[in-house]
Design an enzyme around this catalytic site. Structure first.
Site, short mmCIF file in Angstrom:
data_model
loop_
_atom_site.label_atom_id
_atom_site.label_comp_id
_atom_site.label_asym_id
_atom_site.label_seq_id
_atom_site.Cartn_x
_atom_site.Cartn_y
_atom_site.Cartn_z
N ASP A 1 0.27 -3.02 4.48
CA ASP A 1 -0.35 -2.33 3.36
C ASP A 1 0.71 -2.01 2.25
O ASP A 1 0.55 -1.08 1.57
CB ASP A 1 -1.17 -1.01 3.61
CG ASP A 1 -2.73 -1.60 4.11
OD1 ASP A 1 -3.24 -2.63 3.77
OD2 ASP A 1 -3.16 -0.76 4.95
N LYS B 1 1.90 -1.42 -1.08
CA LYS B 1 1.36 -1.67 -2.19
C LYS B 1 1.89 -0.54 -3.10
O LYS B 1 2.10 0.44 -2.64
CB LYS B 1 -0.24 -1.90 -2.23
CG LYS B 1 -0.87 -0.56 -1.46
CD LYS B 1 -2.24 -0.88 -1.33
CE LYS B 1 -2.82 0.18 -0.31
NZ LYS B 1 -4.22 -0.10 -0.14
N ASN C 1 1.06 3.02 -2.54
CA ASN C 1 1.63 3.74 -1.18
C ASN C 1 3.08 3.95 -1.17
O ASN C 1 3.65 4.35 -0.28
CB ASN C 1 1.39 2.75 -0.03
CG ASN C 1 -0.22 2.94 0.25
OD1 ASN C 1 -0.83 3.80 0.00
ND2 ASN C 1 -0.49 1.79 1.31
#
Ligand SMILES: *[C@@H]1O[C@H](CO)[C@@H](O)[C@H](O)[C@H]1NC(C)=O
Ligand SMILES: *[C@@H]1O[C@H](CO)[C@@H](O)[C@H](O)[C@H]1NC(C)=O
Ligand SMILES: *[C@@H]1O[C@H](CO)[C@@H](O)[C@H](O)[C@H]1NC(C)=O
Length: 427
Positions: free
Chosen positions: A218, A220, A223
């Site tokens: 994840d 991205k 984050n």
């Protein structure tokens, strides 16, 4: 990580961890029964769990070690309780100051512990909403992966978790230097030394997760945070998207659509190299100011991801461009990191100025220190969130009106609560 059978994503790993935790709680169950249950339980990602358990002896040893570590983490919380379910932590131990994030399942609040005056980011999730979306295994797992056993200087730490009848609480380190891309947007691009420093810290966190057979997947912009000193903190305030679709587990995306790896876009099998693709996207965006295959037209962007070579304008050094090309290889078996994982990145010439030991020891001073005056300084957060009022319901969630759906929800997360060893915690 050359073992492609080990295609555990961060999210799947979470699922498995939650099972392990449940196992630890229910000590009466023998290991074999537990394995049996794992493999037969229709609600869990059977395939993944089975793969995880049957790979080899070594892996089983890992499970046992993990078990022991979790066990000791749990046991040290009190003389008799094997789980921190009995932990004294409760919502009213905190003052809730601001909303710093919001999602479909709940919100993230800045909170101050009333006794210790320490600041935390507390993620509060509604059990009802989670159950409606059949997401409890992911949530349980999120807590589990964030346990102390997964600990790295550039990954956010979970300090505590606890629950009330209707809500789940994650007490996380509060990180207030802002999103990396918030700073990037303000400055348009980062010069190479700065981009290299961030890419190196992110890579070392990803390499660490891979060493635990976890794919972060994840990666991205939202984050990737900076702490108050300017170091990277990878977090996961949003929720894992895996399984949100009614029938698919492979139709999951690596962060924002711009960062989708070709294999993810084509719903093919993926492995740890998906993280190196995403790192390539992050690095490209830091150096050039836009994601590598960007187009305002999404269909065209997807086509670019699958078919077009990334455009390498001359303003970046040869080493930088070589690294980008190596990370943004469309065929994942040719991607940098496909064979020796993080080791391959470490020795790439772009990173030659980096002393990796110093980096992980946080001995490399960040060039940029976010302008924050202290832990309460929220200037780097989206004002859209911070100005929302904090409802008093956070602290009053143990209401007496227990409806049947709340009652059902109340028991859906056994073994959720967690507290670290006493010497790290509240007294
Ligand atoms: C998954 O769901 C979509 C639409 O919801 C459907 O078109 C597709 O055929 C389904 N796939 C499988 C494997 O069931
Ligand atoms: C090119 O790089 C130089 C320094 O390396 C930087 O000052 C300049 O802003 C960059 N130009 C563009 C268009 O990115
Ligand atoms: C990727 O590369 C491998 C090894 O060279 C090759 O066997 C495979 O067909 C390639 N995959 C695609 C989709 O081109």
């Amino acid at each position: 990580m050359a073992d492609t059978r080990c295609e555990l994503s961060y999210c799947r790993m979470r699922g498995i961890m939650s099972l392990l935790t449940a196992f630890i709680k229910d000590r009466k169950m023998g290991l074999n029964d537990f394995m049996q249950k794992l493999v037969s339980c229709p609600h869990m990602c059977q395939h993944d769990v089975r793969g995880f358990l049957t790979i080899d002896e070594k892996r089983n040893e890992d499970i046992m070690n993990l078990d022991d570590e979790l066990d000791s983490a749990m046991h040290s919380n009190g003389p008799r309780s094997s789980l921190a379910e009995e932990t004294q932590m409760k919502p009213c131990d905190f003052h809730y100051l601001k909303i710093i994030g919001k999602g479909s399942f709940g919100k993230v609040l800045l909170a101050k512990h009333k006794e210790t005056s320490e600041y935390y980011a507390i993620k509060v999730l509604q059990k009802k909403v989670i159950l409606k979306k059949k997401e409890q295994k992911h949530i349980m797992a999120e807590r589990s992966v964030l346990l102390k056993t997964v600990k790295h200087p550039f990954l956010v730490g979970l300090q505590y978790s606890f629950q009330t009848t209707d809500k789940l609480y994650f007490v996380l380190d509060f990180v207030n230097g802002g999103e990396l891309f918030y700073h990037l947007q303000r400055e348009r691009i980062f010069l190479e030394p700065r981009a290299r420093f961030y890419a190196a810290e992110i890579a070392s966190a990803l390499g660490y997760l891979h060493s635990l057979h976890i794919i972060y997947r994840d990666l991205k912009p939202e984050n990737i945070l900076l702490d108050s000193q300017g170091h990277i903190v990878l977090t996961d305030f949003g929720l894992c998207k895996e399984g949100l679709e009614p029938n698919g587990t492979t139709s999951t995306f690596c962060g924002t659509p711009e960062y989708l790896a070709p294999e993810v876009l084509q719903k093919q099998a993926y492995d740890h190299t998906v993280d190196w693709w995403c790192l390539g996207c992050v690095l490209y965006e830091m150096l050039y100011g836009l994601p590598p295959f960007y187009s305002r037209n999404t269909a065209e962007m997807y086509s670019n991801i699958l078919n077009k070579a990334p455009v390498m304008k001359p303003n970046v050094s040869n080493a930088g461009r070589e690294l980008l090309e190596a990370l943004l290889q469309k065929n994942r078996t040719h991607r940098l990191g496909a064979k020796q994982d993080f080791e391959e990145l470490k020795i790439h010439s772009f990173f030659s100025p980096i002393n990796w030991g110093d980096l992980i020891a946080k001995k490399i001073k960040p060039q940029f220190v976010p302008a924050v005056t202290g832990p309460m300084d929220l200037r780097h957060f989206d004002p859209e969130f911070t100005h929302l009022p904090v409802t008093s319901s956070v602290c009053n969630s143990d209401s007496l009106m227990v409806t049947s759906s709340v009652r059902e929800a109340a028991h859906a997360f056994p073994g959720f609560s967690y507290g670290p060893p006493k010497d790290h915690g509240f007294h």
